[in-house]
Design a protein around this motif. Structure first.
Motif, short mmCIF file in Angstrom:
data_model
loop_
_atom_site.label_atom_id
_atom_site.label_comp_id
_atom_site.label_asym_id
_atom_site.label_seq_id
_atom_site.Cartn_x
_atom_site.Cartn_y
_atom_site.Cartn_z
N ALA B 64 0.82 -1.22 0.00
CA ALA B 64 0.00 0.00 0.00
C ALA B 64 0.85 1.27 0.00
N ASP B 65 2.12 1.15 0.40
CA ASP B 65 3.00 2.32 0.46
C ASP B 65 3.82 2.51 -0.82
N LEU B 66 3.65 1.61 -1.78
CA LEU B 66 4.45 1.73 -3.00
C LEU B 66 3.98 2.91 -3.83
N ARG B 67 4.93 3.59 -4.47
CA ARG B 67 4.63 4.80 -5.24
C ARG B 67 5.11 4.65 -6.68
N ARG B 68 4.39 5.31 -7.57
CA ARG B 68 4.78 5.32 -8.97
C ARG B 68 6.22 5.82 -9.11
N GLY B 69 7.05 5.05 -9.81
CA GLY B 69 8.43 5.43 -10.02
C GLY B 69 9.41 4.58 -9.22
N MET B 70 8.91 3.85 -8.21
CA MET B 70 9.80 2.94 -7.47
C MET B 70 10.10 1.70 -8.32
N VAL B 71 11.11 0.96 -7.92
CA VAL B 71 11.29 -0.39 -8.43
C VAL B 71 10.84 -1.34 -7.32
N ALA B 72 10.58 -2.60 -7.66
CA ALA B 72 10.19 -3.57 -6.64
C ALA B 72 10.66 -4.96 -7.08
N TYR B 73 10.70 -5.85 -6.11
CA TYR B 73 11.20 -7.21 -6.34
C TYR B 73 10.18 -8.24 -5.88
N SER B 74 10.05 -9.32 -6.65
CA SER B 74 9.31 -10.50 -6.21
C SER B 74 10.21 -11.70 -6.43
N ASP B 75 10.13 -12.65 -5.51
CA ASP B 75 11.05 -13.79 -5.62
C ASP B 75 10.57 -14.93 -4.73
N ASP B 76 10.96 -16.11 -5.09
CA ASP B 76 10.85 -17.27 -4.21
C ASP B 76 12.27 -17.79 -4.03
N PRO B 77 12.87 -17.56 -2.88
CA PRO B 77 14.28 -17.94 -2.70
C PRO B 77 14.52 -19.43 -2.86
N ASN B 78 13.46 -20.22 -2.83
CA ASN B 78 13.65 -21.67 -2.92
C ASN B 78 13.33 -22.25 -4.29
N GLY B 84 16.15 -13.85 -9.32
CA GLY B 84 15.17 -12.92 -8.80
C GLY B 84 14.47 -12.17 -9.92
N HIS B 85 13.58 -11.24 -9.56
CA HIS B 85 12.89 -10.45 -10.60
C HIS B 85 12.62 -9.05 -10.08
N ILE B 86 12.90 -8.07 -10.94
CA ILE B 86 12.69 -6.66 -10.61
C ILE B 86 11.73 -6.06 -11.62
N TYR B 87 10.90 -5.13 -11.17
CA TYR B 87 9.95 -4.47 -12.06
C TYR B 87 9.73 -3.03 -11.59
N PHE B 88 8.97 -2.28 -12.37
CA PHE B 88 8.75 -0.84 -12.14
C PHE B 88 7.33 -0.61 -11.65
N ILE B 89 7.17 0.19 -10.62
CA ILE B 89 5.84 0.52 -10.10
C ILE B 89 5.24 1.60 -11.00
N ALA B 90 4.23 1.20 -11.79
CA ALA B 90 3.64 2.12 -12.77
C ALA B 90 2.56 2.99 -12.15
N GLY B 91 1.91 2.51 -11.09
CA GLY B 91 0.92 3.35 -10.42
C GLY B 91 -0.33 2.59 -10.04
N TRP B 92 -1.18 3.29 -9.31
CA TRP B 92 -2.42 2.70 -8.79
C TRP B 92 -3.56 2.95 -9.75
N SER B 93 -4.32 1.91 -10.05
CA SER B 93 -5.48 2.05 -10.92
C SER B 93 -6.78 2.03 -10.13
N GLY B 94 -6.68 1.96 -8.79
CA GLY B 94 -7.85 1.92 -7.93
C GLY B 94 -7.40 2.05 -6.48
N PRO B 95 -8.30 1.79 -5.54
CA PRO B 95 -7.96 1.96 -4.12
C PRO B 95 -6.77 1.11 -3.68
N ARG B 96 -6.02 1.65 -2.74
CA ARG B 96 -4.79 0.98 -2.29
C ARG B 96 -5.04 -0.21 -1.37
N ASP B 97 -6.30 -0.47 -1.03
CA ASP B 97 -6.53 -1.63 -0.16
C ASP B 97 -6.51 -2.94 -0.94
#
Lengths: 76, 202
Positions: B64-78, B84-97
């Motif tokens: 919920a705290d991510l902002r447009r312009g950040m990078v972020a990571y998703s991974d399963d260490p196992n 790993g994988h990195i991507y760009f936070i493009a923005g919110w298209s609706g409520p942050r919940d």
């Protein structure tokens, strides 16, 4: 986000409480100025030029990481 | 535009939009895509190494705290993806919940080698990779001001690279102690590549 209201504008609650017969126009509450209250876009919202490229129903590509080595940068 | 001209968040988004309509050349190059979008030099060999080197203070762990312009990571260490994988936070298209409202620019998600928009929930749903964190830091550059170009935090390119090598060595020691064999193996491969790169410098 809303801007701070014009201090000259009477609070809406007071205007509604004023009796019509004592000089307050019946139309006054409904005619409260609206042009000094604007909605600014949230900078974290997805902008329209990006949103137009979103394909919510597209099928995913095969997982690129399930076989073989992972990605590596090509170096400096 | 030069690859190594640091770019603002909006300029990075424009780069990714252009890549969306460009050739499918980004297969297994998620880190290269994201650093080029920001106009940053190559430093870490993999998204995993870049993630582990990200200072704790620069990490954002609540979606919920991510902002447009950040990078972020998703991974399963196992899993069997050592990068790993990195991507760009493009923005919110609706409520942050709802995390499904947060869209990301990413490579290899809808088209192999392509760049497309998917929700941040895509990585868990399709790849089994859990969200790790977002960041305003990549490859030794800080972009806490998302509207400004990234700022180098570790001196010259050479100094930054030496610092990055030490980051990877430190991560290897920590994960070896914790018994994370797959992570250690991936990081050792990264370290070898970095040392080989350094050897090629004049």
């Amino acid at each position: 986000m809303t801007e701070t209201p014009d201090p000259q504008t009477p609070p809406q609650g007071d205007a509604q409480a004023a009796p019509v017969g004592e000089g307050a126009s019946a139309a006054t509450p409904a005619e409260a100025p609206t042009d000094d209250t604007t909605t600014e876009p949230d900078p974290d919202d997805l902008p329209g030029d990006d949103a137009s490229l979103y394909q919510p129903d597209a099928d995913p590509a095969p997982n690129p990481y399930t076989d073989g080595p992972g990605e590596q940068e090509t170096g400096l | 535009m030069s690859t190594n001209a640091p770019r603002t968040g909006d300029q990075a988004a424009a780069f990714l939009r252009a890549a969306h309509t460009g050739p499918l050349t980004w297969h297994r190059k998620c880190l290269q895509l994201q650093r080029e979008a920001r106009g940053l030099p190559a430093v870490y060999p993999s998204a995993l190494a870049a993630a582990l080197a990200t200072p704790k203070a620069e990490r954002v762990t609540r979606i919920a705290d991510l902002r447009r312009g950040m990078v972020a990571y998703s991974d399963d260490p196992n899993d069997n993806n050592p990068a790993g994988h990195i991507y760009f936070i493009a923005g919110w298209s609706g409520p942050r919940d709802s995390p499904a409202n947060l869209l990301t620019w990413s490579s290899d998600v809808l088209r192999t080698g392509g760049v497309d928009l998917v929700p941040v929930t895509f990585y868990k749903a399709h790849w089994g990779d859990t969200f790790q964190f977002g960041a305003t830091w990549l490859n030794g550059y800080n972009f806490a001001d998302l509207d400004a170009p990234p700022v180098a935090t570790r001196g010259s390119l050479g100094e930054n690279f030496d610092h990055a090598i030490e980051d990877v060595r430190k991560a290897i020691r920590l994960h070896r102690k914790a018994g994370h064999t797959q992570l250690v193996n991936a990081l050792v491969a990264d370290l070898q590549q970095m040392l080989a790169t350094k050897k090629r410098w004049p």
